[in-house]
Design a protein around this motif. Structure first.
Motif, PDB file in Angstrom:
ATOM      1  N   THR A  55       0.843  -1.192   0.000  1.00 61.00           N
ATOM      2  CA  THR A  55       0.000   0.000   0.000  1.00 61.00           C
ATOM      3  C   THR A  55       0.880   1.246   0.000  1.00 61.00           C
ATOM      4  O   THR A  55       2.074   1.192   0.338  1.00 61.00           O
ATOM      5  N   ASN A  56       0.302   2.374  -0.340  1.00 65.53           N
ATOM      6  CA  ASN A  56       1.060   3.616  -0.318  1.00 65.53           C
ATOM      7  C   ASN A  56       1.490   3.985   1.104  1.00 65.53           C
ATOM      8  O   ASN A  56       2.564   4.557   1.294  1.00 65.53           O
ATOM      9  N   GLU A  57       0.672   3.656   2.078  1.00 70.25           N
ATOM     10  CA  GLU A  57       1.066   3.876   3.475  1.00 70.25           C
ATOM     11  C   GLU A  57       2.311   3.065   3.823  1.00 70.25           C
ATOM     12  O   GLU A  57       3.204   3.556   4.534  1.00 70.25           O
ATOM     13  N   GLU A  58       2.380   1.835   3.332  1.00 73.28           N
ATOM     14  CA  GLU A  58       3.544   0.988   3.608  1.00 73.28           C
ATOM     15  C   GLU A  58       4.789   1.516   2.911  1.00 73.28           C
ATOM     16  O   GLU A  58       5.899   1.432   3.462  1.00 73.28           O
ATOM     17  N   GLN A  59       4.644   2.068   1.717  1.00 72.95           N
ATOM     18  CA  GLN A  59       5.804   2.678   1.040  1.00 72.95           C
ATOM     19  C   GLN A  59       6.361   3.821   1.881  1.00 72.95           C
ATOM     20  O   GLN A  59       7.583   3.933   2.073  1.00 72.95           O
TER      21      GLN A  59
END
Length: 257
Positions: free
Chosen positions: A137-141
């Motif tokens: 996810t973008n949060e994980e990136q």
């Protein structure tokens, strides 16, 4: 504290070109304190597990075809830094991010094309290359970059190398001005980065104009989110350069303090 940066790497031929962006890159390092080391995430190294290079000396990977012969004669034999690689994995472990080592892979053009223009002397600064994973996810990136933020206090330069508008099917060969849709996406992106609006940025595919045109696949956008995450302590984003090639290929540099 050393800022983190996002650099667009454009086409592989970037290192042979001369224009406003290459002039910017050539002048950039002169105004930057010499980093102790460079940690670089390249859009062209993909792996489903976060991978950290342990190469002693990097081979130069020519991961492209059909370009001038001069491009295949360029080398960038940067040295690695095993201790820093181990420190990076320790930080990933601390933040619950699974990772692995790789001692075989060289530097792809997403890494060496930018580094060659920034720091032509490859022997001067050790480099640790890292992969990206398009399935997170973008949060994980963002969290991957944030996990490494403390390295900036040790004069380590964190770089994400990719492209904000990177759609090879929408290039306009011979175009001298930027396409309106590319400008619209980058304008939205600038507004959200400068406001540090992570909620909007993480949902860019739904909220940004022309998002699917600008980012048809996310591997080139991921390094921007990672570099931003590395600046998550002070949350200040500054656009240092933006220009375009071929109508929509965005050549930009963002600084994250």
């Amino acid at each position: 504290m050393m800022p983190a940066y996002f650099f667009a790497h454009g086409a592989p031929s970037l290192v042979l070109e001369r224009h406003a962006y290459t002039d910017f890159l050539g002048d950039f390092a002169a105004g930057l304190p010499k980093p102790k080391a460079i940690v670089l995430f390249s859009a062209h190294w993909e792996h489903t597990t976060q991978t950290v290079s342990t190469a002693d000396t990097y081979e130069t990977i020519y991961d492209f075809s059909g370009f001038p012969d001069a491009l295949y004669r360029i080398t960038y034999p940067a040295k690695g830094d095993r201790k820093l690689s181990e420190d990076i994995r320790a930080l990933f472990d601390k933040h619950g991010i699974p990772s692995r080592f790789d001692g075989e892979r060289g530097l792809d053009h997403g890494a060496w094309a930018v580094l060659k223009l920034l720091f032509p002397d490859a022997g001067g600064i050790p480099v640790v290359a890292l992969s990206v994973n398009r399935h997170l996810t973008n949060e994980e990136q963002y969290r991957i970059g944030s996990a490494l933020a403390e390295l900036r206090e040790q004069d380590v330069l964190i770089i994400g190398s990719g492209g904000t508008v990177h759609n090879l099917r929408r290039l306009s060969w011979g175009a001298e001005i930027a396409d309106d849709w590319a400008l619209a996406f980058d304008a939205w992106l600038q507004e959200k980065l400068e406001a540090w609006d992570t909620a909007a940025l993480f949902d860019y595919r739904s909220q940004a104009p022309y998002a699917l045109d600008a980012v048809p696949t996310n591997e080139h956008f991921i390094p921007l989110l990672i570099a931003m995450g590395a600046g998550s302590r002070n949350r200040k984003a500054t656009l240092l350069h933006r220009s375009y090639q071929l109508g929509s290929l965005s050549l930009s540099c963002w600084q994250f303090d």
